[in-house]
Design a protein around this motif. Structure first.
Motif, PDB file in Angstrom:
ATOM      1  N   LYS A   1      -4.114  67.757  17.865  1.00 52.08           N
ATOM      2  CA  LYS A   1      -2.890  67.461  18.121  1.00 52.08           C
ATOM      3  C   LYS A   1      -2.347  67.324  19.788  1.00 52.08           C
ATOM      4  CE  LYS A   1      -0.360  69.410  14.176  1.00 52.08           C
ATOM      5  NZ  LYS A   1       0.740  70.327  13.892  1.00 52.08           N
TER       6      LYS A   1
ATOM      7  N   HIS B   1      -3.338  63.856  20.908  1.00 48.35           N
ATOM      8  CA  HIS B   1      -2.767  62.782  20.181  1.00 48.35           C
ATOM      9  C   HIS B   1      -1.816  62.242  21.128  1.00 48.35           C
ATOM     10  CE1 HIS B   1       0.071  60.746  17.474  1.00 48.35           C
ATOM     11  NE2 HIS B   1      -0.795  60.414  16.729  1.00 48.35           N
TER      12      HIS B   1
ATOM     13  N   ARG C   1       1.519  57.342  17.854  1.00 45.85           N
ATOM     14  CA  ARG C   1       1.329  56.661  16.350  1.00 45.85           C
ATOM     15  C   ARG C   1       2.013  55.316  16.574  1.00 45.85           C
ATOM     16  NH1 ARG C   1       1.960  59.281  10.499  1.00 45.85           N
ATOM     17  NH2 ARG C   1      -0.163  59.632  11.140  1.00 45.85           N
TER      18      ARG C   1
ATOM     19  N   ASP D   1      -3.013  55.931  14.643  1.00 46.17           N
ATOM     20  CA  ASP D   1      -2.815  57.194  15.696  1.00 46.17           C
ATOM     21  C   ASP D   1      -3.777  56.950  16.708  1.00 46.17           C
ATOM     22  OD1 ASP D   1      -0.824  59.090  14.279  1.00 46.17           O
ATOM     23  OD2 ASP D   1      -2.530  58.918  12.776  1.00 46.17           O
ATOM     24  N   TRP D   2      -3.317  57.276  17.970  1.00 48.30           N
ATOM     25  CA  TRP D   2      -3.842  57.096  19.051  1.00 48.30           C
ATOM     26  C   TRP D   2      -4.273  58.314  19.843  1.00 48.30           C
ATOM     27  CZ3 TRP D   2      -5.156  51.944  21.164  1.00 48.30           C
ATOM     28  CH2 TRP D   2      -4.613  51.074  20.459  1.00 48.30           C
ATOM     29  N   TYR D   3      -5.552  58.482  20.408  1.00 39.81           N
ATOM     30  CA  TYR D   3      -5.950  59.576  20.956  1.00 39.81           C
ATOM     31  C   TYR D   3      -6.571  59.349  22.491  1.00 39.81           C
ATOM     32  CZ  TYR D   3      -5.324  61.708  16.350  1.00 39.81           C
ATOM     33  OH  TYR D   3      -4.937  62.300  14.953  1.00 39.81           O
TER      34      TYR D   3
ATOM     35  N   ALA E   1      -4.300  55.699  10.378  1.00 49.28           N
ATOM     36  CA  ALA E   1      -3.702  56.613   9.507  1.00 49.28           C
ATOM     37  C   ALA E   1      -4.188  56.964   8.287  1.00 49.28           C
ATOM     38  CB  ALA E   1      -2.133  56.386   9.781  1.00 49.28           C
TER      39      ALA E   1
END
Length: 372
Positions: free
Chosen positions: A52, A55, A58, A64-66, A82
């Motif tokens: 998290k 992260h 979204r 989802d982008w990290y 996702a």
């Protein structure tokens, strides 16, 4: 059982690699920028197992982008589908292939590489600059014009820079990122298709997105024909519906009939699109149709801003007009640049008919100047 899963993982990786290579050869004649194929362990280590704390955001409901880093890249941005998004693997491989072809242009993210070993492939981008989701309601009028120019330039590049033109097909706000310098970048080429050599259109198996129907004189065709005009029409709607109106559903009635059938969905989207088109073509004062959130922030619309908005609206109308009269994306990008720079006044308001430079001049000044 470990050997079995390793064997299956290796097979899956090879199959996906073959898909990417096939797209690179077929779509771009092998034209692409070098990318690295990351292992699953490298990606998990770079993102702390997709923690998290890594992260970033979204986009809509599908990715989802990290943020992350490794020995060779001090900062990378990683896109992961996702968990509940069941996008076909071939479309994710298409995203990888086309992203590698366009990543040298400033209006696309720079693709560093990808990982094909994980259950769902991930894309790895250069993350030196911070990137943010596009929130149109927070953008000023000046920024909205620049965003329009950036995306028009990106679409024009897709249409003209390769042996076979690419049609983007799915232009939505969640497919646009802004970097820390305010430059808009088009992302996600999962549904991008190329037009065969010698042809002006291609038929697709599925109609993706609200505007994946070719506009003709009778309305929106449902024959799943895709051409460069498909992107022009979608962009005209993006200009008018999103950037100018602020995505307000003026006078729209949500209808539930049709269920989930393709025909019912298409009919509903056709009614919605035609409603927006009628609103954009109404003869009303700009203060009545422009995004109230934007107008509130501006406080007062200057004469120059009013002329710019009217020119912007007229260009949007041309993009969604009869198919034989719509401009090319190169012409649209050129006109948007002109709208921002021209000191319009009462005696020199823009007309519906705009004079453009030659295609060669436009390509060099608008498209090639935006490459990095």
């Amino acid at each position: 059982m470990g050997w079995f899963w390793r064997k299956m993982n290796k097979k899956r990786t090879l199959e996906r690699g073959a898909m990417v290579l096939k797209d690179l050869i077929e779509l771009g004649h092998g034209i692409s920028n070098p990318i690295k194929f990351f292992s699953a362990d490298e990606i998990l280590k770079a993102t702390n197992n997709f923690s998290k704390s890594n992260h970033v955001f979204r986009l809509a409901y599908y990715s989802d982008w990290y943020s992350g880093k490794n020995e060779n890249h001090p900062m990378i941005l990683i896109k992961k589908r996702a968990r509940f998004w069941s996008l076909r693997t071939d479309l994710m491989c298409r995203d990888i292939a086309v992203s590698s072809m366009v990543s040298g242009h400033k209006n696309f993210l720079k693709l560093v590489g990808c990982c094909l070993e994980l259950e769902k492939p991930v894309l790895v981008y250069d993350g030196v600059k911070k990137h943010y989701r596009l929130k149109i309601s927070e953008q000023t009028w000046k920024r909205r014009m620049k965003i329009a120019e950036d995306i028009a330039t990106a679409l024009a590049y897709l249409h003209t820079a390769f042996p076979r033109p690419f049609v983007y097909r799915t232009l939505f706000p969640w497919n646009i990122l802004l970097d820390e310098d305010g430059v808009a970048k088009l992302i996600d080429f999962s549904f991008c298709v190329s037009i065969p050599e010698g042809e002006t259109f291609v038929r697709v198996d599925r109609a993706e997105g609200f505007y994946s129907w070719l506009l003709d004189d009778s309305g929106i065709s449902l024959d799943r024909v895709v051409s460069e005009k498909t992107d022009v029409f979608a962009f005209g709607m993006f200009m008018g519906r999103r950037l100018l109106l602020g995505n307000r559903r003026i006078g729209e009635k949500e209808e539930s009939e049709g269920g989930g059938s393709d025909t019912g969905y298409a009919s509903k989207m056709k009614r919605r699109v035609q409603n927006v088109m009628s609103k954009l073509k109404e003869d009303r004062r700009m203060e009545e149709i422009a995004d109230p959130k934007m107008i509130e922030k501006m406080g007062h619309i200057s004469e120059q801003e009013l002329c710019q908005m009217n020119a912007f609206l007229m260009l949007s109308r041309r993009c969604i007009g009869p198919s034989e009269e719509v401009p090319t994306m190169v012409e649209v990008a050129k006109e948007l640049k002109k709208i921002q720079r021209s000191p319009y006044n009462d005696s020199s308001s823009p007309s519906d008919e705009t004079q453009f430079d030659s295609a060669q001049d436009i390509s060099s000044s608008v498209i090639l100047s935006n490459q990095t």
